[in-house]
Design a protein around this motif. Structure first.
Motif, PDB file in Angstrom:
ATOM      1  N   GLY A 116       3.251   6.366  44.617  1.00  0.00           N
ATOM      2  CA  GLY A 116       3.526   7.382  43.620  1.00  0.00           C
ATOM      3  C   GLY A 116       4.832   8.105  43.849  1.00  0.00           C
ATOM      4  N   THR A 117       5.257   8.800  42.827  1.00  0.00           N
ATOM      5  CA  THR A 117       6.493   9.567  42.866  1.00  0.00           C
ATOM      6  C   THR A 117       6.489  10.588  43.995  1.00  0.00           C
ATOM      7  OG1 THR A 117       6.755   9.291  40.485  1.00  0.00           O
ATOM      8  CG2 THR A 117       7.989  11.081  41.502  1.00  0.00           C
ATOM      9  N   ALA A 118       5.377  11.285  44.176  1.00  0.00           N
ATOM     10  CA  ALA A 118       5.312  12.334  45.201  1.00  0.00           C
ATOM     11  C   ALA A 118       5.562  11.773  46.598  1.00  0.00           C
ATOM     12  CB  ALA A 118       3.961  13.043  45.149  1.00  0.00           C
ATOM     13  N   GLY A 119       4.996  10.629  46.906  1.00  0.00           N
ATOM     14  CA  GLY A 119       5.207  10.022  48.222  1.00  0.00           C
ATOM     15  C   GLY A 119       6.636   9.579  48.442  1.00  0.00           C
ATOM     16  N   ILE A 120       7.253   9.048  47.405  1.00  0.00           N
ATOM     17  CA  ILE A 120       8.646   8.603  47.504  1.00  0.00           C
ATOM     18  C   ILE A 120       9.567   9.798  47.703  1.00  0.00           C
ATOM     19  CG2 ILE A 120      10.525   7.495  46.221  1.00  0.00           C
ATOM     20  CD1 ILE A 120       8.240   5.761  44.890  1.00  0.00           C
ATOM     21  N   ILE A 121       9.352  10.857  46.926  1.00  0.00           N
ATOM     22  CA  ILE A 121      10.177  12.067  47.067  1.00  0.00           C
ATOM     23  C   ILE A 121       9.951  12.701  48.428  1.00  0.00           C
ATOM     24  CG2 ILE A 121      10.496  14.420  46.180  1.00  0.00           C
ATOM     25  CD1 ILE A 121      10.031  13.197  43.371  1.00  0.00           C
ATOM     26  N   ALA A 122       8.722  12.732  48.900  1.00  0.00           N
ATOM     27  CA  ALA A 122       8.441  13.282  50.237  1.00  0.00           C
ATOM     28  C   ALA A 122       9.176  12.486  51.304  1.00  0.00           C
ATOM     29  CB  ALA A 122       6.933  13.279  50.498  1.00  0.00           C
ATOM     30  N   ALA A 123       9.269  11.182  51.138  1.00  0.00           N
ATOM     31  CA  ALA A 123       9.986  10.349  52.112  1.00  0.00           C
ATOM     32  C   ALA A 123      11.480  10.646  52.105  1.00  0.00           C
ATOM     33  CB  ALA A 123       9.742   8.869  51.820  1.00  0.00           C
ATOM     34  N   ILE A 124      12.057  10.884  50.919  1.00  0.00           N
ATOM     35  CA  ILE A 124      13.479  11.250  50.836  1.00  0.00           C
ATOM     36  C   ILE A 124      13.713  12.570  51.561  1.00  0.00           C
ATOM     37  CG2 ILE A 124      15.333  11.953  49.272  1.00  0.00           C
ATOM     38  CD1 ILE A 124      14.095   9.980  47.200  1.00  0.00           C
ATOM     39  N   HIS A 125      12.863  13.551  51.298  1.00  0.00           N
ATOM     40  CA  HIS A 125      13.005  14.856  51.962  1.00  0.00           C
ATOM     41  C   HIS A 125      12.826  14.715  53.472  1.00  0.00           C
ATOM     42  CE1 HIS A 125      11.886  17.152  48.021  1.00  0.00           C
ATOM     43  NE2 HIS A 125      13.023  16.513  47.929  1.00  0.00           N
ATOM     44  N   TRP A 126      11.820  13.930  53.901  1.00  0.00           N
ATOM     45  CA  TRP A 126      11.587  13.712  55.336  1.00  0.00           C
ATOM     46  C   TRP A 126      12.812  13.084  55.991  1.00  0.00           C
ATOM     47  CZ3 TRP A 126      11.651   8.999  57.886  1.00  0.00           C
ATOM     48  CH2 TRP A 126      11.320   9.056  59.227  1.00  0.00           C
ATOM     49  N   ALA A 127      13.403  12.090  55.335  1.00  0.00           N
ATOM     50  CA  ALA A 127      14.565  11.413  55.913  1.00  0.00           C
ATOM     51  C   ALA A 127      15.726  12.382  56.094  1.00  0.00           C
ATOM     52  CB  ALA A 127      14.979  10.239  55.023  1.00  0.00           C
ATOM     53  N   VAL A 128      15.992  13.195  55.079  1.00  0.00           N
ATOM     54  CA  VAL A 128      17.098  14.160  55.169  1.00  0.00           C
ATOM     55  C   VAL A 128      16.813  15.194  56.255  1.00  0.00           C
ATOM     56  CG1 VAL A 128      18.306  15.989  53.912  1.00  0.00           C
ATOM     57  CG2 VAL A 128      17.835  13.801  52.796  1.00  0.00           C
ATOM     58  N   GLU A 129      15.591  15.702  56.285  1.00  0.00           N
ATOM     59  CA  GLU A 129      15.226  16.698  57.302  1.00  0.00           C
ATOM     60  C   GLU A 129      15.220  16.098  58.705  1.00  0.00           C
ATOM     61  OE1 GLU A 129      11.536  18.040  55.680  1.00  0.00           O
ATOM     62  OE2 GLU A 129      12.540  19.096  54.036  1.00  0.00           O
ATOM     63  N   SER A 130      15.101  14.769  58.806  1.00  0.00           N
ATOM     64  CA  SER A 130      15.126  14.082  60.104  1.00  0.00           C
ATOM     65  C   SER A 130      16.532  13.691  60.505  1.00  0.00           C
ATOM     66  CB  SER A 130      14.236  12.838  60.044  1.00  0.00           C
ATOM     67  OG  SER A 130      12.888  13.215  59.841  1.00  0.00           O
ATOM     68  N   GLY A 131      17.528  14.052  59.685  1.00  0.00           N
ATOM     69  CA  GLY A 131      18.921  13.822  60.041  1.00  0.00           C
ATOM     70  C   GLY A 131      19.580  12.621  59.403  1.00  0.00           C
ATOM     71  N   ALA A 132      18.941  11.999  58.433  1.00  0.00           N
ATOM     72  CA  ALA A 132      19.539  10.816  57.800  1.00  0.00           C
ATOM     73  C   ALA A 132      20.795  11.188  57.021  1.00  0.00           C
ATOM     74  CB  ALA A 132      18.529  10.163  56.859  1.00  0.00           C
ATOM     75  N   ASN A 133      21.809  10.375  57.157  1.00  0.00           N
ATOM     76  CA  ASN A 133      23.026  10.504  56.364  1.00  0.00           C
ATOM     77  C   ASN A 133      23.004   9.558  55.176  1.00  0.00           C
ATOM     78  OD1 ASN A 133      24.372  12.442  58.012  1.00  0.00           O
ATOM     79  ND2 ASN A 133      24.744  10.829  59.486  1.00  0.00           N
ATOM     80  N   ILE A 134      22.225   8.499  55.293  1.00  0.00           N
ATOM     81  CA  ILE A 134      22.084   7.501  54.238  1.00  0.00           C
ATOM     82  C   ILE A 134      20.597   7.238  54.046  1.00  0.00           C
ATOM     83  CG2 ILE A 134      22.510   5.096  53.573  1.00  0.00           C
ATOM     84  CD1 ILE A 134      25.016   5.225  55.392  1.00  0.00           C
ATOM     85  N   VAL A 135      20.145   7.213  52.806  1.00  0.00           N
ATOM     86  CA  VAL A 135      18.763   6.852  52.483  1.00  0.00           C
ATOM     87  C   VAL A 135      18.837   5.655  51.553  1.00  0.00           C
ATOM     88  CG1 VAL A 135      16.598   7.585  51.428  1.00  0.00           C
ATOM     89  CG2 VAL A 135      17.960   9.230  52.728  1.00  0.00           C
ATOM     90  N   SER A 136      18.237   4.557  51.950  1.00  0.00           N
ATOM     91  CA  SER A 136      18.248   3.341  51.149  1.00  0.00           C
ATOM     92  C   SER A 136      16.819   2.945  50.825  1.00  0.00           C
ATOM     93  CB  SER A 136      18.951   2.218  51.926  1.00  0.00           C
ATOM     94  OG  SER A 136      18.880   1.005  51.204  1.00  0.00           O
ATOM     95  N   MET A 137      16.531   2.781  49.544  1.00  0.00           N
ATOM     96  CA  MET A 137      15.192   2.384  49.104  1.00  0.00           C
ATOM     97  C   MET A 137      15.334   1.316  48.028  1.00  0.00           C
ATOM     98  SD  MET A 137      13.487   6.130  48.641  1.00  0.00           S
ATOM     99  CE  MET A 137      12.142   6.418  49.763  1.00  0.00           C
ATOM    100  N   SER A 138      14.500   0.310  48.087  1.00  0.00           N
ATOM    101  CA  SER A 138      14.464  -0.731  47.057  1.00  0.00           C
ATOM    102  C   SER A 138      13.162  -0.560  46.293  1.00  0.00           C
ATOM    103  CB  SER A 138      14.531  -2.119  47.697  1.00  0.00           C
ATOM    104  OG  SER A 138      15.743  -2.291  48.377  1.00  0.00           O
ATOM    105  N   LEU A 139      13.239   0.057  45.131  1.00  0.00           N
ATOM    106  CA  LEU A 139      12.054   0.387  44.360  1.00  0.00           C
ATOM    107  C   LEU A 139      12.277   0.034  42.891  1.00  0.00           C
ATOM    108  CD1 LEU A 139      11.628   3.995  45.784  1.00  0.00           C
ATOM    109  CD2 LEU A 139      10.313   1.994  46.481  1.00  0.00           C
ATOM    110  N   SER A 140      11.197  -0.121  42.176  1.00  0.00           N
ATOM    111  CA  SER A 140      11.273  -0.267  40.728  1.00  0.00           C
ATOM    112  C   SER A 140      10.110   0.487  40.117  1.00  0.00           C
ATOM    113  CB  SER A 140      11.229  -1.737  40.320  1.00  0.00           C
ATOM    114  OG  SER A 140       9.972  -2.293  40.656  1.00  0.00           O
ATOM    115  N   GLY A 141      10.197   0.777  38.859  1.00  0.00           N
ATOM    116  CA  GLY A 141       9.130   1.514  38.213  1.00  0.00           C
ATOM    117  C   GLY A 141       9.402   1.682  36.742  1.00  0.00           C
ATOM    118  N   ASN A 142       8.503   2.367  36.076  1.00  0.00           N
ATOM    119  CA  ASN A 142       8.662   2.557  34.645  1.00  0.00           C
ATOM    120  C   ASN A 142       8.421   4.006  34.229  1.00  0.00           C
ATOM    121  OD1 ASN A 142       5.963   2.707  35.056  1.00  0.00           O
ATOM    122  ND2 ASN A 142       5.399   1.087  33.652  1.00  0.00           N
ATOM    123  N   GLY A 143       8.663   4.931  35.143  1.00  0.00           N
ATOM    124  CA  GLY A 143       8.435   6.341  34.840  1.00  0.00           C
ATOM    125  C   GLY A 143       9.731   7.088  34.634  1.00  0.00           C
TER     126      GLY A 143
END
Length: 70
Positions: free
Chosen positions: A29-56
């Protein structure tokens, strides 16, 4: 897929963070994906790469990406 792409593109000294945002059946779901982006940034990520598709709506993702870029 993600680890392969990251290891191909990143220098040896790069730190790789790994997070699974989809379930075993390949959906999530959207919430889990957004939480992962926030977690990555808060964990110090400079680059976030995700391969996803959807229809929302893209609006929640756009807000998460804007926050990550700030």
């Amino acid at each position: 897929h993600g680890s392969h792409c990251a290891c191909t593109a990143l220098p040896d000294e790069a730190k790789l963070l790994h997070a699974a945002v989809l379930g075993n059946n390949g959906s999530g779901g959207t919430a889990g994906i957004i939480a992962a982006i926030h977690w990555a940034v808060e964990s110090g990520a400079n680059i976030v790469s995700m391969s996803l598709s959807g229809n929302g709506s893209e609006d929640p993702y756009e807000r998460a990406i804007r926050r990550a870029r700030s």
